[in-house]
Design an enzyme around this catalytic site. Structure first.
Site, mmCIF file in Angstrom:
data_model
loop_
_atom_site.group_PDB
_atom_site.id
_atom_site.type_symbol
_atom_site.label_atom_id
_atom_site.label_comp_id
_atom_site.label_asym_id
_atom_site.label_seq_id
_atom_site.Cartn_x
_atom_site.Cartn_y
_atom_site.Cartn_z
ATOM 1 C CB CYS A 147 -32.097 -46.976 42.439
ATOM 2 S SG CYS A 147 -33.425 -46.082 41.658
ATOM 3 C CD GLU A 171 -36.586 -41.585 46.981
ATOM 4 O OE1 GLU A 171 -36.573 -42.800 46.698
ATOM 5 O OE2 GLU A 171 -37.583 -41.015 47.458
HETATM 6 P P1 NAD Z 1 -23.253 -41.212 45.585
HETATM 7 O O1 NAD Z 1 -23.872 -41.450 46.917
HETATM 8 O O2 NAD Z 1 -21.817 -41.504 45.425
HETATM 9 O O3 NAD Z 1 -23.422 -39.668 45.174
HETATM 10 C C1 NAD Z 1 -24.698 -39.058 45.116
HETATM 11 C C2 NAD Z 1 -24.530 -37.559 45.300
HETATM 12 O O4 NAD Z 1 -24.078 -37.320 46.630
HETATM 13 C C3 NAD Z 1 -23.507 -36.933 44.374
HETATM 14 O O5 NAD Z 1 -23.975 -35.672 43.944
HETATM 15 C C4 NAD Z 1 -22.293 -36.777 45.277
HETATM 16 O O6 NAD Z 1 -21.417 -35.757 44.847
HETATM 17 C C5 NAD Z 1 -22.978 -36.418 46.580
HETATM 18 N N1 NAD Z 1 -22.167 -36.605 47.797
HETATM 19 C C6 NAD Z 1 -21.013 -37.294 47.954
HETATM 20 N N2 NAD Z 1 -20.577 -37.182 49.228
HETATM 21 C C7 NAD Z 1 -21.479 -36.434 49.890
HETATM 22 C C8 NAD Z 1 -21.617 -35.990 51.236
HETATM 23 N N3 NAD Z 1 -20.706 -36.283 52.174
HETATM 24 N N4 NAD Z 1 -22.697 -35.248 51.568
HETATM 25 C C9 NAD Z 1 -23.641 -34.966 50.652
HETATM 26 N N5 NAD Z 1 -23.565 -35.342 49.350
HETATM 27 C C10 NAD Z 1 -22.502 -36.073 48.988
HETATM 28 O O7 NAD Z 1 -24.137 -42.007 44.517
HETATM 29 P P2 NAD Z 1 -23.865 -42.214 42.970
HETATM 30 O O8 NAD Z 1 -22.720 -43.153 42.810
HETATM 31 O O9 NAD Z 1 -23.838 -40.915 42.251
HETATM 32 O O10 NAD Z 1 -25.235 -42.930 42.527
HETATM 33 C C11 NAD Z 1 -25.460 -44.291 42.684
HETATM 34 C C12 NAD Z 1 -26.278 -44.574 43.910
HETATM 35 O O11 NAD Z 1 -27.493 -43.857 43.888
HETATM 36 C C13 NAD Z 1 -26.679 -46.027 44.018
HETATM 37 O O12 NAD Z 1 -26.525 -46.467 45.342
HETATM 38 C C14 NAD Z 1 -28.145 -46.022 43.628
HETATM 39 O O13 NAD Z 1 -28.916 -47.072 44.132
HETATM 40 C C15 NAD Z 1 -28.569 -44.726 44.202
HETATM 41 N N6 NAD Z 1 -29.821 -44.291 43.580
HETATM 42 C C16 NAD Z 1 -30.978 -44.426 44.276
HETATM 43 C C17 NAD Z 1 -32.186 -44.064 43.690
HETATM 44 C C18 NAD Z 1 -33.489 -44.220 44.428
HETATM 45 O O14 NAD Z 1 -34.480 -43.684 43.968
HETATM 46 N N7 NAD Z 1 -33.534 -44.908 45.541
HETATM 47 C C19 NAD Z 1 -32.193 -43.562 42.382
HETATM 48 C C20 NAD Z 1 -30.984 -43.454 41.705
HETATM 49 C C21 NAD Z 1 -29.802 -43.809 42.312
#
Ligand code: NAD
Length: 490
Positions: free
Chosen positions: A299, A265
């Site tokens: 999002c 997502e």
């Molecule tokens: P992010 O991608 O920075 O982090 C998300 C998660 O991934 C965190 O727990 C982070 O620690 C982890 N992470 C970081 N590096 C990783 C790796 N190499 N491997 C696996 N996991 C890793 O996102 P964020 O800043 O926390 O959230 C914002 C983003 O989330 C925005 O792009 C938003 O659109 C998206 N989002 C999407 C939805 C949806 O339903 N499509 C819903 C909510 C948020």
């Protein structure tokens, strides 16, 4: 000293400083990596957590292997009883968890309470879906040469271990959209919450532990995504990755996951189309909510409004009148509409993105100033489709307005980014609605509302760069189970 910014009981309730490994609270193997969880409004430390090391990840996976074997042999009605108790506890703890959530995330206390108020019902929905693992019979005798001596059918079984990786923006809802269906379907789960918002996840996990979840079944590993995430994603013992976060991290997951099931997502730049036959007042009211809730860190936030040129000026006036009334500031105050961005650094990024769009020729209608982690709600008019403010996810409290010459132009602009999570259209015409339903490339399409709307039961997930797969309890349980085909040879 407890305050609205640093809620009493945060540390005790949330087991801050500990990891949950195999449903047991314990210290991290390396006690030296301590991270402060900071209130983005005050800059004060809410609590400290210890980061999981590679040894802790290994221990959690081993525990999950044993937990998954135990949990899949537990009858669905027994699993259901435990999860329903967890739902009750989540309901009882709404105010305490909401206070923790608001303090670590910076969303207003009203928004945090509204989010946490959905927890119990979401767990109950997922629990029900976990009792609905039906299969189907197969008409094998329709196969040329096969007689009536064979019987075929399918059965559904849990995938085994699910790794759930969650973002900061809905620290309760998005955690539960993963762990509740995973557990309901009979899987063990290892949760890696966002680094900035681990306390809400720990507090929710406590509800499941207190409800009697057996050993091994749930782990929560706090700390760096790059370390913990990479280890979990690339581990062949984990069968399913359920990830919500940025498209960049989602792409990395696809590169290192190997053969396993993925739900991703990801990011968005969601459009709302406003046509001349729309109710402009209703459209402006909905955009004033949908572009700024959670300080735009949703999002499905309205990042772009594509408005027909005939109603462009009237729509901007109507929207500006509403957005200029929104009060941004202290998240703990009941009179605040918009809290902080997740960090001051994010607020700077959003502020700069608005300023850069203006330097490229767009017009700032209102807002855009920054004070610490607070950005005043902004409207930026005259933003071209090619502009980064259209093409890249903003994740902040600003709406970009682009004018369209006709319906086809409006749909081309709506579809004209790499993303496809959700879209909205305001129109009074049924023939326009049918065209929009067919031609807008988004995972959810809202007619006479903005993309910012979700019922927890509905299938939810994006097209294009916005992701793969669907959430929502029924869809998630389907994606967290596997189908086996059984043939009895008589
Ligand atoms: P992010 O991608 O920075 O982090 C998300 C998660 O991934 C965190 O727990 C982070 O620690 C982890 N992470 C970081 N590096 C990783 C790796 N190499 N491997 C696996 N996991 C890793 O996102 P964020 O800043 O926390 O959230 C914002 C983003 O989330 C925005 O792009 C938003 O659109 C998206 N989002 C999407 C939805 C949806 O339903 N499509 C819903 C909510 C948020």
């Amino acid at each position: 000293m407890a305050s609205a910014h640093n809620p009493q009981g945060a540390a005790e309730l949330a087991h801050a400083g500990q990891l949950l490994i195999g449903s047991q609270w314990q210290s991290a193997s390396d006690q030296s990596v301590v991270e402060a969880v900071t209130n983005p409004y005050t800059g004060q430390t809410v609590a400290e957590i210890t980061a999981a090391a590679a040894e802790d990840v290994e221990e959690a996976v081993r525990a999950a292997e044993a937990g998954a074997a135990r949990w899949r042999r537990t009858p669905a009605h027994e699993r259901s009883g435990i999860l329903l108790r967890a739902a009750e506890l989540a309901d009882e703890r709404v105010d305490r968890i909401a206070a923790i959530l608001s303090a670590e995330n910076g969303k207003t206390i009203a928004e945090a309470t509204a989010e946490c108020s959905r927890s119990g019902e979401l767990i109950r929905l997922a629990t029900f879906e976990g009792t609905q693992l039906y299969g189907e019979t197969l008409p094998l005798d329709a196969n040329p040469g096969t007689g009536l001596e064979k019987v075929g059918f399918t059965v559904r079984q849990p995938v085994g271990i699910v790794a759930a990786i969650t973002p900061f923006n809905y620290p309760s809802l998005l955690v539960l959209h993963k762990i509740a269906p995973a557990l309901a379907a009979g899987n063990a789960v290892i949760l890696k919450p966002a680094r900035t918002t681990p306390l809400t996840a720990l507090a929710l996990a406590q509800c499941f532990v207190d409800a009697g979840l057996p050993e091994g079944v749930l782990s929560v590993l706090t700390g760096a995504g790059s370390l913990i995430g990479d280890l979990l994603v690339s581990d062949p013992r984990i069968r399913k990755i359920s990830f919500t976060g940025s498209t960049g991290v989602g792409e990395r997951i696809t590169q290192i996951a190997g053969v396993k099931k993925l739900s991703l997502e990801l990011g968005a730049s969601s459009p709302t189309v406003v046509l001349p036959d729309a109710d402009l007042e209703r459209a402006a009211e909905a955009v004033a909510k949908g572009g700024y809730a959670n300080a735009g860190q949703v999002c499905i936030s309205v990042q772009r409004v594509v408005v027909h040129r005939d109603v462009h000026a009237d729509f901007v006036d109507a929207l500006a009148a509403k957005v200029s009334q929104l009060r941004a500031g202290d998240p703990s105050s009941a009179s605040t509409d918009i809290g902080t961005l997740i960090t001051e650094g994010e607020a700077e990024r959003v502020h700069d993105s608005i300023r850069d769009a203006v330097s490229r020729g767009a017009r700032l209608v209102t807002g855009g100033d920054r004070d610490g982690a607070v950005v005043q709600p902004a409207i930026v008019d005259g933003v071209r489709l090619e502009d980064p403010l259209s093409q890249q996810e903003l994740f902040g409290p600003a709406v970009a307005i682009t004018e369209a010459s006709d319906l086809d132009d409006a749909l081309a602009v709506a579809n004209g980014t790499p993303y496809g999570l959700a879209a909205g259209v305001f129109t009074g015409s049924v023939s326009t609605i049918t065209k929009v339903i067919r031609e807008v490339d988004a995972g959810s399409v809202h007619i006479n509302w903005t993309p910012l709307w979700r019922a927890d039961l509905m299938p939810y997930g994006g097209l294009k760069a916005s992701g793969i797969g669907k959430e929502g309890p029924r869809a998630a349980v389907a994606e967290m189970t596997e189908v086996k085909t059984i043939v009895l040879h008589g």
